[in-house]
Motif scaffolding. Sequence first.
Motif, PDB file in Angstrom:
ATOM      1  N   HIS A 111     -62.618 -82.114  -5.697  1.00  0.00           N
ATOM      2  CA  HIS A 111     -61.584 -81.499  -6.494  1.00  0.00           C
ATOM      3  C   HIS A 111     -60.688 -82.591  -7.063  1.00  0.00           C
ATOM      4  CE1 HIS A 111     -58.293 -81.239  -3.283  1.00  0.00           C
ATOM      5  NE2 HIS A 111     -59.348 -81.506  -2.556  1.00  0.00           N
ATOM      6  N   ILE A 113     -56.585 -83.405  -8.339  1.00  0.00           N
ATOM      7  CA  ILE A 113     -55.187 -82.957  -8.434  1.00  0.00           C
ATOM      8  C   ILE A 113     -54.436 -83.981  -9.276  1.00  0.00           C
ATOM      9  CG2 ILE A 113     -53.070 -82.356  -7.210  1.00  0.00           C
ATOM     10  CD1 ILE A 113     -54.721 -81.573  -4.806  1.00  0.00           C
ATOM     11  N   LYS A 115     -50.900 -85.187 -10.987  1.00  0.00           N
ATOM     12  CA  LYS A 115     -49.433 -85.048 -11.009  1.00  0.00           C
ATOM     13  C   LYS A 115     -48.968 -85.664 -12.321  1.00  0.00           C
ATOM     14  CE  LYS A 115     -48.560 -85.322  -5.996  1.00  0.00           C
ATOM     15  NZ  LYS A 115     -48.119 -84.027  -5.519  1.00  0.00           N
ATOM     16  N   THR A 123     -46.908 -82.093  -3.331  1.00  0.00           N
ATOM     17  CA  THR A 123     -47.905 -81.283  -2.623  1.00  0.00           C
ATOM     18  C   THR A 123     -47.340 -81.135  -1.211  1.00  0.00           C
ATOM     19  OG1 THR A 123     -49.553 -82.560  -3.840  1.00  0.00           O
ATOM     20  CG2 THR A 123     -50.367 -81.085  -2.097  1.00  0.00           C
ATOM     21  N   HIS A 126     -49.293 -79.692   4.660  1.00  0.00           N
ATOM     22  CA  HIS A 126     -50.273 -78.650   5.000  1.00  0.00           C
ATOM     23  C   HIS A 126     -51.438 -79.266   5.752  1.00  0.00           C
ATOM     24  CE1 HIS A 126     -52.016 -80.360   1.323  1.00  0.00           C
ATOM     25  NE2 HIS A 126     -53.189 -79.908   1.775  1.00  0.00           N
ATOM     26  N   ASP A 128     -55.683 -78.849   5.594  1.00  0.00           N
ATOM     27  CA  ASP A 128     -56.698 -78.276   4.699  1.00  0.00           C
ATOM     28  C   ASP A 128     -57.377 -77.052   5.307  1.00  0.00           C
ATOM     29  OD1 ASP A 128     -56.140 -80.222   2.838  1.00  0.00           O
ATOM     30  OD2 ASP A 128     -57.738 -81.559   3.521  1.00  0.00           O
ATOM     31  N   TRP A 144     -59.751 -89.387  -0.576  1.00  0.00           N
ATOM     32  CA  TRP A 144     -58.779 -89.204  -1.678  1.00  0.00           C
ATOM     33  C   TRP A 144     -58.662 -90.509  -2.422  1.00  0.00           C
ATOM     34  CZ3 TRP A 144     -54.174 -91.187  -3.344  1.00  0.00           C
ATOM     35  CH2 TRP A 144     -53.298 -90.346  -4.046  1.00  0.00           C
ATOM     36  N   MET A 157     -50.407 -90.396  -0.761  1.00  0.00           N
ATOM     37  CA  MET A 157     -50.587 -89.522   0.401  1.00  0.00           C
ATOM     38  C   MET A 157     -49.750 -90.004   1.590  1.00  0.00           C
ATOM     39  SD  MET A 157     -52.745 -87.010  -0.147  1.00  0.00           S
ATOM     40  CE  MET A 157     -54.021 -86.644   1.050  1.00  0.00           C
ATOM     41  N   HIS A 209     -59.016 -88.318   5.261  1.00  0.00           N
ATOM     42  CA  HIS A 209     -58.331 -87.518   6.277  1.00  0.00           C
ATOM     43  C   HIS A 209     -59.199 -86.372   6.779  1.00  0.00           C
ATOM     44  CE1 HIS A 209     -56.942 -85.304   2.602  1.00  0.00           C
ATOM     45  NE2 HIS A 209     -57.008 -84.235   3.383  1.00  0.00           N
ATOM     46  N   HIS A 215     -50.727 -83.457   6.107  1.00  0.00           N
ATOM     47  CA  HIS A 215     -50.529 -84.412   5.016  1.00  0.00           C
ATOM     48  C   HIS A 215     -49.694 -83.812   3.894  1.00  0.00           C
ATOM     49  CE1 HIS A 215     -54.268 -82.274   4.100  1.00  0.00           C
ATOM     50  NE2 HIS A 215     -54.067 -82.530   2.827  1.00  0.00           N
ATOM     51  N   ALA A 217     -47.938 -85.128  -0.279  1.00  0.00           N
ATOM     52  CA  ALA A 217     -47.771 -86.157  -1.324  1.00  0.00           C
ATOM     53  C   ALA A 217     -46.533 -85.798  -2.145  1.00  0.00           C
ATOM     54  CB  ALA A 217     -49.005 -86.222  -2.223  1.00  0.00           C
ATOM     55  N   ARG A 226     -50.397 -89.371 -12.280  1.00  0.00           N
ATOM     56  CA  ARG A 226     -51.092 -89.701 -11.021  1.00  0.00           C
ATOM     57  C   ARG A 226     -52.352 -88.865 -10.948  1.00  0.00           C
ATOM     58  NH1 ARG A 226     -51.106 -87.028  -5.428  1.00  0.00           N
ATOM     59  NH2 ARG A 226     -52.545 -85.919  -6.775  1.00  0.00           N
ATOM     60  N   ALA A 228     -55.755 -88.104  -8.997  1.00  0.00           N
ATOM     61  CA  ALA A 228     -56.485 -88.295  -7.732  1.00  0.00           C
ATOM     62  C   ALA A 228     -57.782 -87.491  -7.789  1.00  0.00           C
ATOM     63  CB  ALA A 228     -55.635 -87.821  -6.558  1.00  0.00           C
ATOM     64  N   ILE A 230     -60.747 -86.198  -5.314  1.00  0.00           N
ATOM     65  CA  ILE A 230     -60.893 -85.998  -3.875  1.00  0.00           C
ATOM     66  C   ILE A 230     -62.318 -85.536  -3.577  1.00  0.00           C
ATOM     67  CG2 ILE A 230     -59.984 -84.758  -1.869  1.00  0.00           C
ATOM     68  CD1 ILE A 230     -57.600 -84.491  -4.480  1.00  0.00           C
TER      69      ILE A 230
HETATM   70  O1  LIG Z   1     -53.326 -85.052  -4.231  1.00  0.00           O
HETATM   71  C1  LIG Z   1     -52.438 -84.443  -3.639  1.00  0.00           C
HETATM   72  O2  LIG Z   1     -51.296 -84.372  -4.077  1.00  0.00           O
HETATM   73  C2  LIG Z   1     -52.727 -83.755  -2.335  1.00  0.00           C
HETATM   74  C3  LIG Z   1     -54.146 -83.889  -1.889  1.00  0.00           C
HETATM   75  C4  LIG Z   1     -54.497 -83.045  -0.714  1.00  0.00           C
HETATM   76  O3  LIG Z   1     -53.715 -82.274  -0.217  1.00  0.00           O
HETATM   77  C5  LIG Z   1     -55.850 -83.176  -0.168  1.00  0.00           C
HETATM   78  O4  LIG Z   1     -56.640 -83.972  -0.663  1.00  0.00           O
HETATM   79  O5  LIG Z   1     -56.147 -82.459   0.821  1.00  0.00           O
END
Ligand SMILES: O=C(O)CCC(=O)C(=O)O
Length: 263
Positions: A111, A113, A115, A123, A126, A128, A144, A157, A209, A215, A217, A226, A228, A230
């Motif tokens: 996925h 994400i 910013k 973020t 939480h 996952d 990530w 992160m 992770h 975690h 962010a 930004r 990312a 993942i």
């Molecule tokens: O990229 C982010 O801001 C959070 C990423 C995240 O929560 C994750 O990869 O599980």
Amino acid sequence: MPIEPTIRLTDEQIHFYHENGYLVLDQISTPDELENLRQIYDRLFSERAGREKGDQFDLAGADEEGETAKLPQILGPSQYAPEMLETLAWANGGAIMAQLWGQEGAGRGDHAILKPARYGSPTPWHQDEAYWDPALDYTSLSIWMPLQDVDAASGCMHFVPGSHKSEIHPHRPIGNDPRVHGLELDPAFNLDLSGAVGAPLRAGGCTIHHQRTLHYAPGNVSDIPRRAWIMMGGLPATPREKPADYYWQKQRHTAREERAKKS
Ligand SMILES: O=C(O)CCC(=O)C(=O)O
């Protein structure tokens, strides 16, 4: 020709991951590959790839049509750009999983994400696994990888070391808004997050992770987006004797779900 991974984790790194529930690596990609991935990534977000299917949405907002997303996310960007899987980063991701688990992974996904510069929202804290099926036990991890340098100002992160050894804590939709897909720790339970550590990275480095690691962010207050990517993977999930109750999953009624049902 399959791409050969270049990553070889040390025994110390493997031990650190299992003890702390996260790990930081310097480099799993190359400058040319990152330049290419940035172009693909920006195209997928600007073309709103997956929007109709419910794969692109605002993770932290109500996701209403015409609103600017606070935290745009794409589930499975590689479905829309399969060339993302023909990269050293993806090959290294598989090698990292195999080395951490001592066996090949059984399934992989990804996925993204984003910013956006100056307003991408945080973020929240939480785990996952709070998103997943409470009837199953998982062995899973996320790799990530930022496509540009990242620090606390742009949304790197943060992890609570050792938190992967705990159960799943109570969550709720972000801001307690049932229209929001994203989850956050329920603040009513006042969990101690004081031991958290941040993980600034160069482009193409990564954090890894465990699915239970707490975690977070921060939002992006810098002048650059930004990005990312993942990469996730797991061993086969197994049925639990007694399913847990992740009641927060039933509290959400999102526009993304509606679009997914219609498509
Ligand atoms: O990229 C982010 O801001 C959070 C990423 C995240 O929560 C994750 O990869 O599980």
